[in-house]
Write a protein that holds these residues in place. Structure first.
Motif, short mmCIF file in Angstrom:
data_model
loop_
_atom_site.label_atom_id
_atom_site.label_comp_id
_atom_site.label_asym_id
_atom_site.label_seq_id
_atom_site.Cartn_x
_atom_site.Cartn_y
_atom_site.Cartn_z
N ARG A 92 69.13 50.73 16.10
CA ARG A 92 68.64 50.28 17.27
C ARG A 92 69.25 50.46 18.38
N VAL A 93 69.24 51.50 19.31
CA VAL A 93 70.03 51.68 20.47
C VAL A 93 69.28 52.05 21.60
N HIS A 94 69.97 51.67 22.68
CA HIS A 94 69.43 51.92 24.04
C HIS A 94 69.40 53.21 24.69
N GLU A 95 70.01 54.16 24.20
CA GLU A 95 70.16 55.53 24.60
C GLU A 95 70.19 56.34 23.45
N PHE A 96 69.43 57.42 23.47
CA PHE A 96 69.02 58.19 22.21
C PHE A 96 68.53 59.56 22.64
N ASP A 97 68.90 60.68 21.97
CA ASP A 97 68.20 61.88 22.22
C ASP A 97 66.99 62.16 21.17
N LYS A 98 65.89 62.60 21.97
CA LYS A 98 64.74 62.96 21.02
C LYS A 98 64.19 64.25 21.39
N VAL A 99 63.51 64.81 20.47
CA VAL A 99 62.59 66.07 20.78
C VAL A 99 61.16 65.86 20.66
N GLU A 100 60.34 65.91 21.76
CA GLU A 100 58.89 65.24 21.71
C GLU A 100 58.13 66.62 21.61
N LEU A 101 56.80 66.43 21.09
CA LEU A 101 55.77 67.27 21.11
C LEU A 101 54.67 66.51 21.54
N PHE A 102 53.88 67.32 22.39
CA PHE A 102 52.76 66.84 23.22
C PHE A 102 51.47 67.83 23.44
#
Length: 440
Positions: A285-295
């Motif tokens: 559980r972190v405050h800043e993270f990288d993510k790839v989103e699909l929408f």
């Protein structure tokens, strides 16, 4: 938000549906009471406005007839009524604001086939997968050399430094080093390549306006979990879903354009305000993270297909990453506020001996589109042509994938007896062919 007409048409059905999410009937009643009061005061204001208009006409007639006394009496009555009309209009506006605030706090009506239940223990496991399953291999057992949590592996291989991250920004801000940083970069490139060109790549801003955050349902209800730059009244995004949902805000698209599919790789920021003392070690559980989103923006009829496509893409990536995972159908009480139906993906991490959520794939119906005012013009038209009526799009989104827990699971699952970490073959093109992480 929910269409107020749905609440008006069948309040009991709406209360019953929202009760599946734990919403008290009083919350719905409060919205409907404000709606009724708004409608009543609005009618009063409109009637007064019409009477003022009629009095103005009569004043003109009286003046034209030379009856100054009658003109003066009518003018006085018009001014008094005008003051009363402004009061009634202000009261109507206050009730409208009260109604809108209530609607902003109400969650979405859950899909009929979403499982009943009030918490994560009531979520339904749909399926699970592990490497070799398709060839008949049994589920993998947790090996002794894998019983090491990723933060200890990261420290020993000098690829993760939580202490220095905390020194720079405070706790729960990770710092990746060397092969650890390269792995993070490789995962993003791997994901973007997998989703193009079916999903148009977008690089949105990672700070957004209040109305942009409101469109997804993150505001006003979840303001405590977000980072707010008060000086500029901007918000750091908790997910790329936020800017992608508003990409066509206030616009009308043609049905022939749908579905519109987008992907974005961004940093994400979350205060995790309600999680004090929980999962604070390592990358859980972190405050800043990288993510790839699909929408996707879709028609109502195409929404479930769009959700299935995102889910399949996320699952196929986990299979290529050789990570054991399971799919959960979230019960009504565990759904995110704007969601009508959500499937979670969880990977197994042997070092912490836990299933870790790495993606939520959600269908929002028109809940977000109503806030963002994104509509489409139906292709079906009448004899006169010009297309059919305007409708709100449906929105669908999911992570493919969020990296901190994937990073943790890869390191823990890939740990070898000698303490090195072996990465899956699919990442070879993105790490220069060097799949073995060892201490420098």
């Amino acid at each position: 938000m929910i269409d107020i007409r749905v609440l008006r048409a069948d309040p009991d059905a709406a209360k019953a549906a929202l009760a599946r999410r734990g919403v008290e009937a009083a919350e719905v009643d409060a919205v409907l009471e404000a709606d009724t009061a708004w409608s009543a005061r609005l009618r009063v204001a409109e009637d007064m406005r019409a009477e003022v208009k009629e009095l103005s006409r009569l004043v003109g007639q009286a003046k034209k007839a030379g009856d100054d006394t009658r003109a003066a009496d009518l003018s006085r009555r018009s001014r008094e009524l005008g003051d009363d009309e402004r009061v009634a209009a202000a009261e109507a506006e206050a009730f409208l604001e009260q109604r809108q605030t209530g609607l902003l706090y109400l969650p979405n009506i859950p899909a009929e086939d979403a499982p009943d239940g009030m918490g994560e223990d009531d979520n339904v496991e749909v399926r699970r997968w592990w490497p070799g399953q398709d060839e008949g291999r049994p589920a993998p057992q947790r090996a002794a050399h894998q019983e090491i949590p990723h933060w200890e592996i990261g420290e020993s291989l000098q690829i993760l430094d939580m202490e220095r991250g905390a020194r720079l920004a405070g706790s729960m801000f990770p710092l990746y080093r060397g092969a650890g940083a390269r792995l993070l970069r490789a995962l993003t490139a791997f994901a973007i390549d997998r989703h193009a060109p079916a999903y148009e790549e977008i690089r949105p801003p990672t700070v957004v306006l209040t109305e942009t955050m409101t469109s997804t349902g993150h505001l006003p209800k979840f303001a405590d979990d977000a980072y707010h730059v008060e000086r500029d009244d901007l918000w750091l995004i908790p997910t790329a879903e936020v800017p992608l949902t508003s990409l066509r805000r206030g616009e009308i698209v043609e049905e022939s354009e749908l579905p519109l599919r987008f992907t974005a790789a961004t940093a994400c920021y979350r205060r995790e305000a309600g999680s004090a003392g929980r999962d604070t070690r390592g990358l859980l559980r972190v405050h800043e993270f990288d993510k790839v989103e699909l929408f996707a923006y879709t028609t109502p009829e195409g929404a479930l297909e769009a959700q299935a496509d995102i889910l399949q893409r996320a699952e196929s990536m986990l299979r290529d990453l050789e990570l054991p995972y399971r799919v959960l159908d979230l019960c009504c009480g565990d759904l995110g506020g704007p969601s009508a139906r959500t499937f979670d993906l969880e990977v197994y991490a042997p070092g912490v001996d836990r299933w870790l959520e790495v993606s939520s794939v959600s269908w929002y119906r028109d809940y977000q589109a109503r806030r963002a005012n994104v509509r489409f013009r139906s292709a079906g038209g009448g004899a006169g042509g010009g297309g059919g009526p305007l409708q709100l799009v449906h929105t669908v989104n999911g992570s493919a994938l969020a990296w901190p827990r994937i990073w943790a699971a890869l390191v823990e699952n890939g740990r070898q007896p000698d303490g090195t970490v072996l990465l899956p073959e699919c990442l070879a093109p993105y790490v220069g062919g060097d799949l073995l992480i060892k201490a420098p």
